[in-house]
Scaffold this active site. Structure first.
Site, PDB file in Angstrom:
ATOM      1  N   HIS A   9     -21.645  -9.737  42.753  1.00 25.09           N
ATOM      2  CA  HIS A   9     -20.526  -8.996  42.152  1.00 25.09           C
ATOM      3  C   HIS A   9     -19.230  -9.244  42.913  1.00 25.09           C
ATOM      4  O   HIS A   9     -18.980  -8.634  43.960  1.00 25.09           O
ATOM      5  CB  HIS A   9     -20.875  -7.495  42.140  1.00 25.09           C
ATOM      6  N   HIS A 189     -20.010  -2.984  33.996  1.00 26.45           N
ATOM      7  CA  HIS A 189     -19.561  -2.032  35.021  1.00 26.45           C
ATOM      8  C   HIS A 189     -19.765  -0.615  34.487  1.00 26.45           C
ATOM      9  O   HIS A 189     -19.212  -0.260  33.440  1.00 26.45           O
ATOM     10  CB  HIS A 189     -18.066  -2.205  35.306  1.00 26.45           C
ATOM     11  N   GLU A 192     -19.504   3.690  38.300  1.00 23.34           N
ATOM     12  CA  GLU A 192     -18.674   3.434  39.486  1.00 23.34           C
ATOM     13  C   GLU A 192     -17.793   4.664  39.723  1.00 23.34           C
ATOM     14  O   GLU A 192     -17.854   5.283  40.780  1.00 23.34           O
ATOM     15  CB  GLU A 192     -17.807   2.182  39.272  1.00 23.34           C
ATOM     16  N   ASP A 270     -17.062  -7.146  45.449  1.00 22.56           N
ATOM     17  CA  ASP A 270     -16.189  -6.674  44.366  1.00 22.56           C
ATOM     18  C   ASP A 270     -14.815  -7.368  44.390  1.00 22.56           C
ATOM     19  O   ASP A 270     -14.619  -8.336  43.670  1.00 22.56           O
ATOM     20  CB  ASP A 270     -16.058  -5.153  44.408  1.00 22.56           C
ATOM     21  N   ASP A 271     -13.906  -6.859  45.199  1.00 25.69           N
ATOM     22  CA  ASP A 271     -12.551  -7.423  45.302  1.00 25.69           C
ATOM     23  C   ASP A 271     -12.205  -7.410  46.788  1.00 25.69           C
ATOM     24  O   ASP A 271     -11.413  -6.583  47.249  1.00 25.69           O
ATOM     25  CB  ASP A 271     -11.563  -6.558  44.512  1.00 25.69           C
TER      26      ASP A 271
HETATM   27  N1  HPA Z   1     -14.205  -2.052  38.455  1.00 29.46           N
HETATM   28  C1  HPA Z   1     -13.579  -2.203  37.295  1.00 29.46           C
HETATM   29  N2  HPA Z   1     -12.759  -3.199  37.041  1.00 29.46           N
HETATM   30  C2  HPA Z   1     -12.529  -4.092  37.996  1.00 29.46           C
HETATM   31  C3  HPA Z   1     -13.137  -3.982  39.227  1.00 29.46           C
HETATM   32  C4  HPA Z   1     -14.045  -2.925  39.448  1.00 29.46           C
HETATM   33  O1  HPA Z   1     -14.662  -2.769  40.508  1.00 29.46           O
HETATM   34  N3  HPA Z   1     -12.700  -5.034  39.956  1.00 29.46           N
HETATM   35  C5  HPA Z   1     -11.860  -5.745  39.174  1.00 29.46           C
HETATM   36  N4  HPA Z   1     -11.749  -5.181  37.984  1.00 29.46           N
HETATM   37 ZN    ZN Z   2     -16.313  -5.013  39.888  1.00 32.43          ZN
END
Ligand code: HPA
Ligand code: ZN
Length: 324
Positions: A9, A189, A192, A270-271
Site C-alpha cells: 500500500h 480503502h 481508515e 501509504d504516503d
Molecule cells: N486514503 C485515502 N486517499 C488517499 C490516501 C489514503 O490513505 N493516500 C492517498 N490518497
Molecule cells: Zn492509501
C-alpha cells in the site's frame, strides 16, 4: 533487521518528497501555494481532509513523463536499498489527466521508471489503478474503462482511494464490475477514518480481496471474525494512521489485535514523506511496538507476498527469499 520487505500500500504521488515536488514545480513552472509546506519544509497536514487537499495541490507539480519516471525509479531504488523485494503502488489516472498527460504516456513513464529500478536492484513491483471516491461514480467508471481499454502487464489491480466519507460503496459497483471483467484484482480503502460499517459495506457490495487500511474494523468483533473467515487481507499503514490522528502510537494500532484474531494483515507506508516514514521504518516500528521476533516479521512480509496482486511465477520466485 534482515527481513525481505513486502509493501502492499503506497500511492505514487504520495511517494513524492517535498524536495521532488519543489523541483518539479520549478522545472514545470507551476506555482504552488506556500501553505502546503511547513516552515521547515515538510508537507503540512493536520488531519485526513487537509492531507487530501495538500496531496492534490502538490500533485499539480508532477506534469511530465520524466517526472513520473523519476518518481517511480527513485521510490523503488531507495526502498530496495532498505530491503524491499516487492512493492505495489496505487496509480491514479485522474492526476496525470489533470496535467494533460495521456493515460498511455503515463503508463509508459511509470513502466520505464520501474524497469530501470528493477534492472539495477531486482526489486519487483506491480501497479493498482485507483479511482478517487470523492470524484464520484462516473469518474470511477471512466477510470475502470481505462483498465479495460489499456491492459498492461504491470497493472494488475483496481482500487479506490480518496474521501471515505463520500457517497456509498454501492455507487461504485459498475466501476468495480468493469475492473473485475478486465481481470484485475480488487482493493478498496475503507475503515481508515470511518468505522466498521464502511468496511462491511465495501465487502458486501464491491467484494474486494483486500481492504486498504481496514483497521477500524477492530471496533466490531463480528466483522473481525468475518475478515478472518473470508481471508480478506488488510493493507495496514500504522504510520499513516498515527500521522492522521487515528491512533496515537504504533502500540495502539490494532495491527496485532487483528493478526491475533486470525485476520491476514500486511504492511504499507501509504504516503511516506507525508507521514514521516518509509516501509522499512513501518516494519521496524511494528516490530518494536509489539516486541516481535525477526521470524514474526518475516511471516508478516510473507503474508503480503501471498496476498500480492502478481502472477504465481513471480510469487514463487520471491518466496525463495523466505526459504533461504
Ligand atoms: N486514503 C485515502 N486517499 C488517499 C490516501 C489514503 O490513505 N493516500 C492517498 N490518497
Ligand atoms: Zn492509501
Amino acid at each position: 533487521m534482515n527481513i525481505p520487505l513486502v509493501e502492499l500500500h503506497c500511492h505514487i504521488e504520495g511517494a513524492a518528497t517535498p524536495a521532488f515536488i519543489r523541483a518539479c514545480a520549478r522545472r514545470n513552472k507551476v506555482t504552488l501555494p506556500d501553505d502546503i509546506f511547513t516552515p521547515d519544509g515538510a508537507y503540512a497536514c493536520d488531519d485526513f481532509l487537509h492531507f487530501l487537499s495538500v496531496y492534490v495541490t502538490a500533485c499539480r507539480a508532477i506534469c511530465t513523463q520524466e517526472d513520473y519516471a523519476e518518481l517511480v525509479y527513485g521510490y523503488f531504488i531507495n526502498a530496495a536499498k532498505k530491503g524491499l523485494i516487492y512493492g505495489e503502488m496505487f496509480i491514479s489516472a485522474d492526476h496525470p489527466a489533470d496535467v494533460g498527460l495521456s493515460y498511455s504516456d503515463f503508463l509508459d513513464a511509470i513502466a520505464q521508471g520501474y524497469a530501470k529500478a528493477h534492472e539495477e536492484t531486482g526489486v519487483e513491483a506491480r501497479f493498482i489503478l485507483t479511482c478517487i471516491r470523492n470524484l464520484g461514480a462516473e469518474a470511477a467508471q471512466k477510470t475502470a474503462q481505462l483498465a479495460h481499454d489499456f491492459a498492461h502487464p504491470l497493472v494488475t489491480g483496481f482500487g479506490m482511494a480518496g474521501d471515505e466519507n463520500y457517497g456509498h460503496p454501492a455507487d461504485f459497483i459498475r466501476a468495480f464490475e468493469c475492473a473485475r471483467d478486465a481481470g484485475l484484482n480488487l482493493t478498496v480503502h475503507a475503515g481508515e477514518v470511518c468505522g466498521p460499517h464502511s468496511v462491511r459495506d465495501c465487502l458486501n457490495v464491491l467484494k474486494p480481496a483486500r481492504i486498504g487500511h481496514g483497521v477500524r474494523a477492530i471496533d466490531d468483533p463480528a466483522l473481525v471474525q468475518r475478515l478472518a473467515d473470508e481471508g480478506i487481507v488488510l493493507e495496514v499503514c500504522p504510520g499513516s494512521n498515527i500521522a492522521l490522528g487515528v491512533y496515537d502510537t504504533y502500540a495502539q494500532s490494532p495491527f496485532m489485535a487483528l493478526r491475533d484474531a486470525g485476520v491476514r494483515v500486511a504492511l504499507g507506508s501509504d504516503d511516506p514523506p507525508y507521514f514521516h516514514t518509509d516501509i522499512a521504518n513501518e516494519y521496524a516500528c511494528v516490530q518494536q511496538a509489539f516486541l516481535l521476533s525477526d521470524a514474526d516479521m518475516r511471516a508478516i512480509s510473507r503474508t503480503g507476498l501471498e496476498a500480492a496482486f502478481c502472477d504465481e511465477g513471480t510469487k514463487a520466485k520471491l518466496l525463495s527469499h523466505f526459504t533461504q
